[in-house]
Scaffold this active site. Structure first.
Site, PDB file in Angstrom:
ATOM      1  N   GLU A  14       0.843  -1.192   0.000  1.00 12.29           N
ATOM      2  CA  GLU A  14       0.000   0.000   0.000  1.00 12.29           C
ATOM      3  C   GLU A  14       0.886   1.252   0.000  1.00 12.29           C
ATOM      4  O   GLU A  14       1.376   1.675   1.055  1.00 12.29           O
ATOM      5  CB  GLU A  14      -0.902   0.029   1.231  1.00 12.29           C
ATOM      6  CG  GLU A  14      -1.872  -1.136   1.294  1.00 12.29           C
ATOM      7  CD  GLU A  14      -3.131  -0.783   2.086  1.00 12.29           C
ATOM      8  OE1 GLU A  14      -4.215  -1.125   1.618  1.00 12.29           O
ATOM      9  OE2 GLU A  14      -3.021  -0.151   3.143  1.00 12.29           O
ATOM     10  N   GLY A  66      -6.467   6.743   0.271  1.00 14.86           N
ATOM     11  CA  GLY A  66      -7.480   7.747   0.574  1.00 14.86           C
ATOM     12  C   GLY A  66      -7.303   9.046  -0.187  1.00 14.86           C
ATOM     13  O   GLY A  66      -7.958  10.044   0.112  1.00 14.86           O
TER      14      GLY A  66
HETATM   15  P1  13P Z   1      -8.396   3.587   0.193  1.00 15.40           P
HETATM   16  O1  13P Z   1      -8.919   2.475  -0.683  1.00 15.40           O
HETATM   17  O2  13P Z   1      -9.489   4.380   0.841  1.00 15.40           O
HETATM   18  O3  13P Z   1      -7.384   4.424  -0.539  1.00 15.40           O
HETATM   19  O4  13P Z   1      -7.619   2.884   1.409  1.00 15.40           O
HETATM   20  C1  13P Z   1      -6.674   1.918   1.131  1.00 15.40           C
HETATM   21  C2  13P Z   1      -6.286   1.250   2.393  1.00 15.40           C
HETATM   22  O5  13P Z   1      -5.605   1.828   3.220  1.00 15.40           O
HETATM   23  C3  13P Z   1      -6.756  -0.126   2.620  1.00 15.40           C
HETATM   24  O6  13P Z   1      -6.140  -0.701   3.710  1.00 15.40           O
END
Ligand code: 13P
Length: 251
Positions: free
Chosen positions: A168, A174
């Protein structure tokens, strides 16, 4: 081949009643999804409602963190892995960047929690990822290597075989800024090379590496078309049944 895992991380969203309402809508939308494993990781308080709602379905439940030792004790505010197992969890997310950023998680505690989760019979989804400044200064592979060496490499081969890795990039979480499929694929390939170096070719071929960071129904297919991307860890788009079903049913 590797079965995709499509996992939703609800972070700190929803009540028990919201949880039941989500699954009422979501389960029929993914009942035919035989191509992937499907999981939701709600806040601790919603785990009983989530486990009850998904009983007998093709959806499994996980937590977002666990304590690093498998014993009871005077540790106010903590939840241990055997409690999560007893509550019906299959998975636990470990070392999410929000835990690292806001709650003092380190590679050493990631390793401890991962071992505790494994000993309790949970499947850890262990998160790695670089900050924007680290990517921009060309340090991505070095950062991921440090996180891998500290948090994952000390596992035994038997322990490693039970985990899922989630890449990630922090700048994509986000923010709506999804990594391009090419950037994600390059990084997943680099992580798989680290796995091969430490645990061998068979382990590298078997481990699932999920991508997380602004995954949505309209960008998931491009990511999932990459050979080294084996699923998604989804935040915002996992909060609405139609959106997460759109991600799960990427093909
Ligand atoms: P988003 O999909 O909201 O960008 O978040 C990703 C996340 O941190 C999943 O663990």
């Amino acid at each position: 081949m590797r079965t995709p895992l499509m996992a939703g991380n609800w972070k700190m969203f929803k009540t028990p009643a919201d949880t039941t309402a989500f699954f009422d809508k979501f389960l029929p939308l993914v009942a035919g999804a035989a191509h992937a494993d499907v999981a939701i990781c709600p806040p601790f308080i919603n785990i009983p409602a989530a486990v009850a709602a998904t009983s007998g379905s093709n959806v499994t439940i996980g937590a977002q963190n666990c304590y690093w030792v498998n014993k009871e004790g005077a540790f106010t505010g903590e939840v241990n892995a055997p409690m999560l197992k007893a509550a019906g969890c299959t998975w636990v997310i470990i070392g999410h960047s929000e835990r690292r950023q806001f709650f003092g998680e380190t590679d050493a505690t990631v390793l401890q929690r991962t071992v505790a989760a494994l000993e309790a019979g949970l499947k850890p989804i262990v998160c790695l990822g670089e900050l924007l400044a680290e990517r921009e200064s060309g340090q991505t592979n070095e950062v991921l290597k440090t996180q891998f060496l500290g948090g994952i490499a000390p596992l035994t081969p038997e322990q490693f075989a039970q985990i899922v890795i989630a890449y990630e990039p922090v700048w994509a979480i986000g923010t709506g800024k999804v990594a391009t499929p090419e950037i994600a694929e390059d990084t997943h390939r680099a992580i798989r090379a680290l796995v091969e170096e430490k645990f061998g070719a068979d382990a590298a071929a078997a481990v699932r590496i999920l991508y997380g960071g602004s995954v949505k129904p309209d960008n998931v297919a491009g990511l999932m078309a990459q050979p080294n991307i084996d699923g998604a860890l989804v935040g915002g788009a996992a909060l609405k049944p139609e959106d997460f079903a759109g991600v799960v049913n990427f093909k």
